[in-house]
Design an enzyme around this catalytic site. Sequence first.
Site, PDB file in Angstrom:
ATOM      1  N   CYS A 202       0.840  -1.199   0.000  1.00  0.00           N
ATOM      2  CA  CYS A 202       0.000   0.000   0.000  1.00  0.00           C
ATOM      3  C   CYS A 202       0.875   1.249   0.000  1.00  0.00           C
ATOM      4  O   CYS A 202       1.722   1.420   0.885  1.00  0.00           O
ATOM      5  CB  CYS A 202      -0.903   0.001   1.230  1.00  0.00           C
ATOM      6  SG  CYS A 202      -1.902   1.507   1.384  1.00  0.00           S
ATOM      7  N   CYS A 205      -0.097   3.301   3.655  1.00  0.00           N
ATOM      8  CA  CYS A 205       0.276   2.829   4.993  1.00  0.00           C
ATOM      9  C   CYS A 205       1.353   1.751   4.959  1.00  0.00           C
ATOM     10  O   CYS A 205       1.768   1.258   6.010  1.00  0.00           O
ATOM     11  CB  CYS A 205      -0.960   2.330   5.740  1.00  0.00           C
ATOM     12  SG  CYS A 205      -1.643   0.776   5.099  1.00  0.00           S
ATOM     13  N   CYS A 224      -6.483  -2.230   0.410  1.00  0.00           N
ATOM     14  CA  CYS A 224      -5.642  -2.306   1.601  1.00  0.00           C
ATOM     15  C   CYS A 224      -6.510  -2.726   2.780  1.00  0.00           C
ATOM     16  O   CYS A 224      -7.487  -2.042   3.098  1.00  0.00           O
ATOM     17  CB  CYS A 224      -4.978  -0.961   1.886  1.00  0.00           C
ATOM     18  SG  CYS A 224      -3.940  -1.008   3.378  1.00  0.00           S
ATOM     19  N   CYS A 227      -6.067   0.403   5.581  1.00  0.00           N
ATOM     20  CA  CYS A 227      -6.566   1.773   5.372  1.00  0.00           C
ATOM     21  C   CYS A 227      -7.586   1.760   4.231  1.00  0.00           C
ATOM     22  O   CYS A 227      -8.013   0.710   3.765  1.00  0.00           O
ATOM     23  CB  CYS A 227      -5.421   2.746   5.093  1.00  0.00           C
ATOM     24  SG  CYS A 227      -4.610   2.524   3.488  1.00  0.00           S
ATOM     25  N   ASP A 355      21.825  -5.488 -15.278  1.00  0.00           N
ATOM     26  CA  ASP A 355      21.409  -6.533 -14.336  1.00  0.00           C
ATOM     27  C   ASP A 355      20.387  -7.443 -15.011  1.00  0.00           C
ATOM     28  O   ASP A 355      19.274  -7.022 -15.331  1.00  0.00           O
ATOM     29  CB  ASP A 355      20.803  -5.863 -13.100  1.00  0.00           C
ATOM     30  CG  ASP A 355      20.466  -6.848 -11.998  1.00  0.00           C
ATOM     31  OD1 ASP A 355      20.427  -8.069 -12.266  1.00  0.00           O
ATOM     32  OD2 ASP A 355      20.236  -6.406 -10.862  1.00  0.00           O
TER      33      ASP A 355
END
Length: 455
Positions: A202, A205, A224, A227, A355
């Site tokens: 999230c 939060c 979420c 929240c 990478d």
Amino acid sequence: MLRRILAILAGRLVAFLCRCLKKGGTSLPGFLALKLDPDLIKGLIAGYRKVIIVTGTNGKTTTTNLLASILRASGLRVVSNSEGANMPAGVATALLGQRGEVAVLEVDEGSLALVTGQVQADVVVVTNLLRDQLDRYHELEQLAGAIKIALAHTPDAALVLNADDSLVTSLGDGRSTVRYFGLARTPWSQETTREVLEGHICPHCHQPLGFKFYHYSHLGDYFCPRCSYRRPRAEYEGRGLQLKPGGTDFNLVHPGGALFLHSPMPGIYNVYNILAAAGTALYLGVEPATIVRVVASFLPGQGRAEAFNLRDRRITLMLVKNPTGMGVALRTLATGRQKMAFLLAINDLAADGRDVSWLWDADLTPLLAVPGNPIICAGLRAGDMAICLKYQGIKEADLEVIPNPAASIERLLAKPVKEALILCTYTNLAVYRRLLQHRGARSEVTPGTSLPGVS
């Protein structure tokens, strides 16, 4: 002023020489012009009625070209960097050509701030945010933060955001004009996923998100548990999706009604590209009938699932650059087919991303569906690709490691199959396209150009 005039003249001269020498020219004219006048883009963009920027990880080129095609079909003079040269030099090259009324500019997500520092966009479209080129972009949260800073340079721009991507949605926080596009649940949506989860935290939060379903990667219907953060309602939503051998059908539901769209482009990832382009066009007031007509005939740009016909076989060339793109490409283009050959060409040059650990996170299991299909590993990291395939269950007898591009193409053409798929990273894309053309392959895509006359 003199510096700008000299920069424009120099850029156009270099573009002319590139045309004469048939050396391309999607970035070099702009690169040299920006050396003479670093603020050139700001001067070139002045006077345009509308400026639209398309950014994100996957789908930028297809979305940009489709949107530009729709706007041209509506009667507007459009300038666009259609070949995907999306760094500032490529943007400058596109603007050095004939002026238009509307600029539709694909911009690399890592360079967005360099462009928004000079361009006050009217609309910014964000396709998705996926883990890509870790040496350049680092982790997704850092990339999202950098894009948010870049968007602050153009505070009056309307944002057209992917509602199904939690990180993209967070870019709309605090903005006055935000429109969302997304895809409703489909028969191919999954309540669980075996893919590596990326944007699953999230943004508010920082707790793990829950998902009602996934389309692919972390794109889906998220919420979420802690929240109130959740997938927003999409003003431009795809419903009733049907994936067919000849393309894709779905309904685009929007505030003014609904459109039935047919596209010859395969795969759910292209549905998102269509939603982004068509939603933006609707926001700009384009007639729905124009959108329907253009989508029905539009094919993606060179190297974006580009199909070739060569020696009685069909060869599809596809750019891949991250684990999500690789997995979705294989599921879309390999699933349901019987005997076909594969060529996976992986480089690790600067433009590809140094990478290549992302190969280990790609879902390669679609290659297991038909045992015995030949797989050729090519490019600078051919060996790494072969090892990843072996660990995912591909038999060593089905693998060949041929790093050289020309030799790998010849080996591919020697396989007794009617279909073949070439997946390659950036620096291999143009190489394999040329190799196919030199052997007489005919592309189904009409070439596009970033600058009139520049190939």
